[in-house]
Scaffold this active site. Structure first.
Site, mmCIF file in Angstrom:
data_model
loop_
_atom_site.group_PDB
_atom_site.id
_atom_site.type_symbol
_atom_site.label_atom_id
_atom_site.label_comp_id
_atom_site.label_asym_id
_atom_site.label_seq_id
_atom_site.Cartn_x
_atom_site.Cartn_y
_atom_site.Cartn_z
ATOM 1 N N HIS A 29 0.837 -1.195 0.000
ATOM 2 C CA HIS A 29 0.000 0.000 0.000
ATOM 3 C C HIS A 29 0.877 1.252 0.000
ATOM 4 O O HIS A 29 2.018 1.230 0.463
ATOM 5 C CB HIS A 29 -0.885 0.034 1.252
ATOM 6 C CG HIS A 29 -2.151 -0.743 1.121
ATOM 7 N ND1 HIS A 29 -3.365 -0.249 1.516
ATOM 8 C CD2 HIS A 29 -2.400 -1.984 0.623
ATOM 9 C CE1 HIS A 29 -4.310 -1.139 1.281
ATOM 10 N NE2 HIS A 29 -3.737 -2.204 0.742
ATOM 11 N N THR A 56 -6.450 -5.218 -9.085
ATOM 12 C CA THR A 56 -6.833 -3.970 -9.753
ATOM 13 C C THR A 56 -6.682 -2.749 -8.867
ATOM 14 O O THR A 56 -6.843 -1.629 -9.338
ATOM 15 C CB THR A 56 -8.276 -4.051 -10.262
ATOM 16 O OG1 THR A 56 -9.152 -4.338 -9.158
ATOM 17 C CG2 THR A 56 -8.428 -5.140 -11.320
ATOM 18 N N GLY A 57 -6.383 -2.937 -7.584
ATOM 19 C CA GLY A 57 -6.016 -1.817 -6.724
ATOM 20 C C GLY A 57 -7.181 -1.059 -6.132
ATOM 21 O O GLY A 57 -8.355 -1.398 -6.312
ATOM 22 N N GLU A 58 -6.831 -0.005 -5.420
ATOM 23 C CA GLU A 58 -7.802 0.880 -4.779
ATOM 24 C C GLU A 58 -7.389 2.322 -5.033
ATOM 25 O O GLU A 58 -6.189 2.635 -5.086
ATOM 26 C CB GLU A 58 -7.854 0.660 -3.264
ATOM 27 C CG GLU A 58 -8.109 -0.771 -2.829
ATOM 28 C CD GLU A 58 -6.813 -1.543 -2.607
ATOM 29 O OE1 GLU A 58 -5.730 -0.922 -2.570
ATOM 30 O OE2 GLU A 58 -6.892 -2.776 -2.496
ATOM 31 N N GLY A 91 -15.118 -10.652 -7.340
ATOM 32 C CA GLY A 91 -16.336 -10.868 -8.104
ATOM 33 C C GLY A 91 -16.096 -11.802 -9.268
ATOM 34 O O GLY A 91 -14.968 -12.225 -9.534
#
Length: 318
Positions: free
Chosen positions: A38, A104-106, A173
């Site tokens: 992060h 895909t990250g935040e 998902g």
């Protein structure tokens, strides 16, 4: 039966503490390490966020356990060609014991350079192209790539491991799980859902490894453990896509009133009940996971490792 590993939290601990936790994990009998990647912690109470690649370098000298990022986003904040170099060097330093977990990250971590934060379908496209670029670079050959999202010109990695770095793809998902099944060397997820494992395996993942992780808060006072877990990790109980779209720790702090201590009590293993700790990890084994990682919330790290070494790990399905 799965392997059991320890999940190092870069959001909650600085580099020296993380290295010491890795040593204690190996001594306690854990078989592998996850480490988060992060730029920011989720909230200011967590309070840390060291550069993961520097920490991995230290870990490679401190322990002999396999190491995996859980997970790196190789698409926005750092170009995949740079991530490939970092991952290849990590694999060399660990003697091939490194896996690159990607996702895909935040927005929390990836928006910091002012780039647009794309919708999920675009982020999935970017991740797939990034994986293609990194795999080509792991070969040690000169790479030229002019794609939809990335350009690489005359790039060659000179320091590469004997075997290409395995790339595991994170998914929650159906779309990301399908991507993991199609192009990943393994699948990373958090919740022990056997339907996600089935989707991955039937979608092309086959016998490739599936890894999952959970957080606990060990201590002799369960109520105090609940308060600690609530103070530090209430963000994990937030619903929907907030974890992917909110850009700053302060935004998560503004949502803290939405999460009660009772919600944490119901969803996080807290306290010293051996059966609860065993059941939380065994749930992953029952769902078909190959590797299960656990993270101890809060300061009671040494007590946690003693507890797991003597009481929890010996009871887990092996």
């Amino acid at each position: 039966m799965p392997e059991y590993g320890y999940f190092l939290s870069c959001e909650e601990f600085g580099p020296a503490d993380l290295v010491e936790q890795a040593r204690m994990a190996e001594q306690a009998g854990f078989q592998a390490l996850w480490i988060s990647d992060h730029y920011h912690p989720w909230n200011d109470d967590q309070g840390q966020s060291p550069f993961v690649w520097s920490v991995i370098g230290a870990l490679s000298e401190a322990v002999s356990l396999p190491i995996e990022t859980a997970v790196t986003c190789p698409t926005v904040r750092i170009h995949p060609a740079v991530v490939a170099q970092a991952a290849a060097t990590s694999a060399v330093m660990t003697g091939g014991r490194f896996r690159l977990g990607v996702g895909t990250g935040e927005a929390l971590n990836e928006h910091i350079l002012g780039d647009r934060w794309p919708p999920l379908h675009v982020r999935l496209e970017m991740l797939e192209e990034a994986v293609q670029v990194m795999r080509r670079l792991f070969s040690g050959e000169v790479v030229n790539h002019h794609g939809t999202h990335y350009t690489v010109e005359n790039a060659r990695l000179y320091t590469v491991p004997d075997e290409p770095v395995p790339i595991d793809i994170s998914g929650f998902g159906p779309k990301s799980t399908s991507l993991a099944a199609r192009v990943g060397d393994g699948y990373v997820t958090i919740t022990p859902q056997d339907d996600a494992v089935t989707r991955f395996r039937k979608g092309g993942g086959g016998a490739k490894p599936v890894s999952g992780g959970t957080k606990v808060c060990y201590g002799t006072d369960r109520d105090e453990c609940v308060r600690t877990a609530h103070r530090l990790w209430y963000n994990e109980q937030l619903p929907g896509e907030m974890g992917q779209v909110l850009p700053c720790p302060r935004h998560f702090e503004q949502l803290r009133p939405l999460v009660t201590e009772d919600m944490v009590r119901d969803n996080v293993v807290c306290g010293e009940d051996v059966d609860q700790h065993v059941a939380a990890l065994a749930e992953f084994a029952d769902a078909g996971f190959d590797r299960v990682y656990v993270n101890q919330i809060g300061p009671e790290q040494r007590a946690f490792f003693d507890f797991y070494r003597t009481k929890v790990l010996p009871q887990l399905p092996q």
